[in-house]
Design a protein around this motif. Structure first.
Motif, PDB file in Angstrom:
ATOM      1  N   ASP A 192      41.154  42.767  28.492  1.00 54.78           N
ATOM      2  CA  ASP A 192      40.709  43.620  29.405  1.00 54.78           C
ATOM      3  C   ASP A 192      39.760  43.276  30.207  1.00 54.78           C
ATOM      4  O   ASP A 192      38.761  42.793  30.007  1.00 54.78           O
ATOM      5  N   ALA A 193      40.288  43.084  31.695  1.00 58.64           N
ATOM      6  CA  ALA A 193      39.266  42.312  32.563  1.00 58.64           C
ATOM      7  C   ALA A 193      39.162  43.059  33.810  1.00 58.64           C
ATOM      8  O   ALA A 193      40.293  43.844  34.127  1.00 58.64           O
ATOM      9  N   TYR A 194      38.089  42.631  34.384  1.00 57.39           N
ATOM     10  CA  TYR A 194      38.101  43.164  35.874  1.00 57.39           C
ATOM     11  C   TYR A 194      37.240  41.929  36.352  1.00 57.39           C
ATOM     12  O   TYR A 194      36.688  41.365  36.159  1.00 57.39           O
ATOM     13  N   LEU A 195      37.844  41.449  37.770  1.00 56.52           N
ATOM     14  CA  LEU A 195      37.782  40.583  38.780  1.00 56.52           C
ATOM     15  C   LEU A 195      37.527  40.953  40.050  1.00 56.52           C
ATOM     16  O   LEU A 195      38.137  41.538  40.684  1.00 56.52           O
ATOM     17  N   GLY A 196      36.251  40.826  40.542  1.00 58.77           N
ATOM     18  CA  GLY A 196      35.755  41.323  41.590  1.00 58.77           C
ATOM     19  C   GLY A 196      35.365  40.183  42.761  1.00 58.77           C
ATOM     20  O   GLY A 196      34.389  39.173  42.291  1.00 58.77           O
ATOM     21  N   PHE A 197      35.899  40.034  43.899  1.00 58.47           N
ATOM     22  CA  PHE A 197      35.629  38.867  44.754  1.00 58.47           C
ATOM     23  C   PHE A 197      35.064  39.604  46.280  1.00 58.47           C
ATOM     24  O   PHE A 197      34.767  38.591  46.924  1.00 58.47           O
ATOM     25  N   GLY A 198      35.076  40.967  46.279  1.00 53.26           N
ATOM     26  CA  GLY A 198      34.566  41.540  47.634  1.00 53.26           C
ATOM     27  C   GLY A 198      35.840  41.881  48.442  1.00 53.26           C
ATOM     28  O   GLY A 198      36.909  41.688  47.908  1.00 53.26           O
ATOM     29  N   GLU A 199      35.602  42.573  49.415  1.00 51.78           N
ATOM     30  CA  GLU A 199      36.498  43.018  50.340  1.00 51.78           C
ATOM     31  C   GLU A 199      36.987  42.172  51.285  1.00 51.78           C
ATOM     32  O   GLU A 199      36.397  41.165  51.829  1.00 51.78           O
ATOM     33  N   ASN A 200      38.293  42.533  51.391  1.00 55.29           N
ATOM     34  CA  ASN A 200      39.308  41.543  52.187  1.00 55.29           C
ATOM     35  C   ASN A 200      39.258  40.133  52.228  1.00 55.29           C
ATOM     36  O   ASN A 200      39.375  39.267  53.055  1.00 55.29           O
ATOM     37  N   VAL A 201      39.404  39.609  50.660  1.00 54.54           N
ATOM     38  CA  VAL A 201      39.240  38.527  50.208  1.00 54.54           C
ATOM     39  C   VAL A 201      40.912  38.007  49.808  1.00 54.54           C
ATOM     40  O   VAL A 201      41.284  38.736  49.096  1.00 54.54           O
ATOM     41  N   PRO A 202      41.619  37.055  50.609  1.00 53.16           N
ATOM     42  CA  PRO A 202      42.907  36.866  49.918  1.00 53.16           C
ATOM     43  C   PRO A 202      42.820  35.911  48.689  1.00 53.16           C
ATOM     44  O   PRO A 202      41.803  35.101  48.633  1.00 53.16           O
ATOM     45  N   ILE A 203      43.573  36.589  47.769  1.00 54.06           N
ATOM     46  CA  ILE A 203      43.570  35.843  46.379  1.00 54.06           C
ATOM     47  C   ILE A 203      44.937  35.413  46.099  1.00 54.06           C
ATOM     48  O   ILE A 203      45.850  36.181  46.080  1.00 54.06           O
ATOM     49  N   ASP A 204      45.006  34.291  45.424  1.00 54.80           N
ATOM     50  CA  ASP A 204      46.329  33.677  44.748  1.00 54.80           C
ATOM     51  C   ASP A 204      46.084  33.988  43.243  1.00 54.80           C
ATOM     52  O   ASP A 204      45.403  33.532  42.502  1.00 54.80           O
ATOM     53  N   PHE A 234      48.832  41.134  25.576  1.00 54.94           N
ATOM     54  CA  PHE A 234      48.731  42.563  25.987  1.00 54.94           C
ATOM     55  C   PHE A 234      47.636  42.310  27.079  1.00 54.94           C
ATOM     56  O   PHE A 234      46.307  42.153  26.664  1.00 54.94           O
ATOM     57  N   VAL A 235      47.931  42.695  28.311  1.00 52.59           N
ATOM     58  CA  VAL A 235      47.040  42.506  29.592  1.00 52.59           C
ATOM     59  C   VAL A 235      46.606  43.720  30.205  1.00 52.59           C
ATOM     60  O   VAL A 235      47.638  44.408  30.588  1.00 52.59           O
ATOM     61  N   ARG A 236      45.319  43.791  30.314  1.00 51.02           N
ATOM     62  CA  ARG A 236      45.033  44.992  31.328  1.00 51.02           C
ATOM     63  C   ARG A 236      43.883  44.230  32.422  1.00 51.02           C
ATOM     64  O   ARG A 236      42.827  43.824  31.874  1.00 51.02           O
ATOM     65  N   VAL A 237      44.200  44.454  33.657  1.00 50.52           N
ATOM     66  CA  VAL A 237      43.368  43.677  34.391  1.00 50.52           C
ATOM     67  C   VAL A 237      43.317  44.276  35.948  1.00 50.52           C
ATOM     68  O   VAL A 237      44.272  44.802  36.255  1.00 50.52           O
ATOM     69  N   ARG A 238      42.135  44.516  36.428  1.00 50.41           N
ATOM     70  CA  ARG A 238      41.922  44.837  37.846  1.00 50.41           C
ATOM     71  C   ARG A 238      41.317  43.777  38.773  1.00 50.41           C
ATOM     72  O   ARG A 238      40.612  43.165  38.373  1.00 50.41           O
ATOM     73  N   ILE A 239      41.822  43.710  39.931  1.00 50.18           N
ATOM     74  CA  ILE A 239      41.402  42.701  40.562  1.00 50.18           C
ATOM     75  C   ILE A 239      41.060  43.219  42.118  1.00 50.18           C
ATOM     76  O   ILE A 239      41.775  44.113  42.643  1.00 50.18           O
ATOM     77  N   ARG A 240      39.769  43.109  42.532  1.00 53.93           N
ATOM     78  CA  ARG A 240      39.187  43.573  43.740  1.00 53.93           C
ATOM     79  C   ARG A 240      39.001  42.466  44.727  1.00 53.93           C
ATOM     80  O   ARG A 240      38.293  41.552  44.179  1.00 53.93           O
TER      81      ARG A 240
END
Length: 240
Positions: A192-204, A234-240
């Motif tokens: 169960d994960a949250y990954l935050g990189f900021g607004e309008n950041v291209p992510i691979d 079993f994965v739940r992830v949010r990427i921002r």
């Protein structure tokens, strides 16, 4: 006369409970005062609660504390000299701070919480290899390598590389800036994960799982940095 011994037997548990509840939990601490030359931290062993920062406005140092909790904590602390941190060790070897956590004896009638607190110079590398732990990491690190069975990680700052390997992982990774050199790799059976990189950041990003729920605001951009790779059952992830 026959009622007197009975009265003592009835009163003694009440007095004992009152005295035990009034006693504080035993807390013991080992401190390492100067870590200005440390460039890496390695934490291993049994379970612990970890807090590490890289604040330049505070002294660089570390402490290793043991705190008893549970039904018998106060009683045990009052009658026995040994504390639950005695088997753990903290030492500096060159530019590396080593912290080895050893649980107290299984004969202990009280649970023990080992707490690691450290403030190290920015850019230090961190490796955690424990059976189970919670970690709060705030600041600027070079690399984070995390392994174990159960890990609860909260990260706020920057690291060029983050590598997490565990059976069960809960992670909140919040980057305060992006320098386009970030690589995040997570492998876990349950995540169960949250990954935050900021607004309008291209992510691979790539997520491989038996069952997954992925919430991302933008589609993956192949070849972009930051790069995120997630593998699990079993994965739940949010990427921002």
């Amino acid at each position: 006369m026959n009622g007197f011994p009975m009265a003592i037997l009835l009163v003694m548990p009440v007095l004992l409970a009152a005295s035990v509840s009034a006693l504080p939990d035993k807390v013991s601490t080992t401190a390492t005062p100067d870590l200005s030359g440390v460039r890496a931290v390695a934490i291993s062993g049994d379970a612990s609660s970890i807090s590490i920062t890289t604040r330049s406005d505070l002294p660089y140092g570390a402490s290793l504390s043991g705190r008893r909790k549970g039904w018998f904590s106060s009683w045990y602390s009052s009658w026995y000299f040994a504390d639950c941190r005695d088997n753990s060790d903290m030492r500096v070897d060159g530019a590396v701070l080593h912290i080895d956590i050893a649980a107290s004896s299984w004969l202990d009638p009280s649970d023990c919480v080992i707490e690691v607190n450290a403030n190290v110079p920015a850019g230090a590398a961190l490796r955690i290899d424990q059976s189970a732990f919670t970690a709060r990491l705030d600041g600027r690190f070079s690399d984070l390598a995390i392994g174990g069975k159960a890990a609860d990680v909260t990260f706020d700052g920057h690291a060029s590389g983050i590598d997490i390997r565990a059976d069960a992982v809960r992670a909140s990774l919040d980057f305060d800036r992006v320098e386009t050199d970030e690589r995040v790799s997570i492998r876990a059976r349950a995540l169960d994960a949250y990954l935050g990189f900021g607004e309008n950041v291209p992510i691979d990003y790539r997520v491989t799982a038996k069952a997954s729920w992925v919430d991302a605001r933008r589609p993956s951009v192949p070849g972009a940095m930051p790069r995120v790779e997630i593998d699990g059952d079993f994965v739940r992830v949010r990427i921002r």
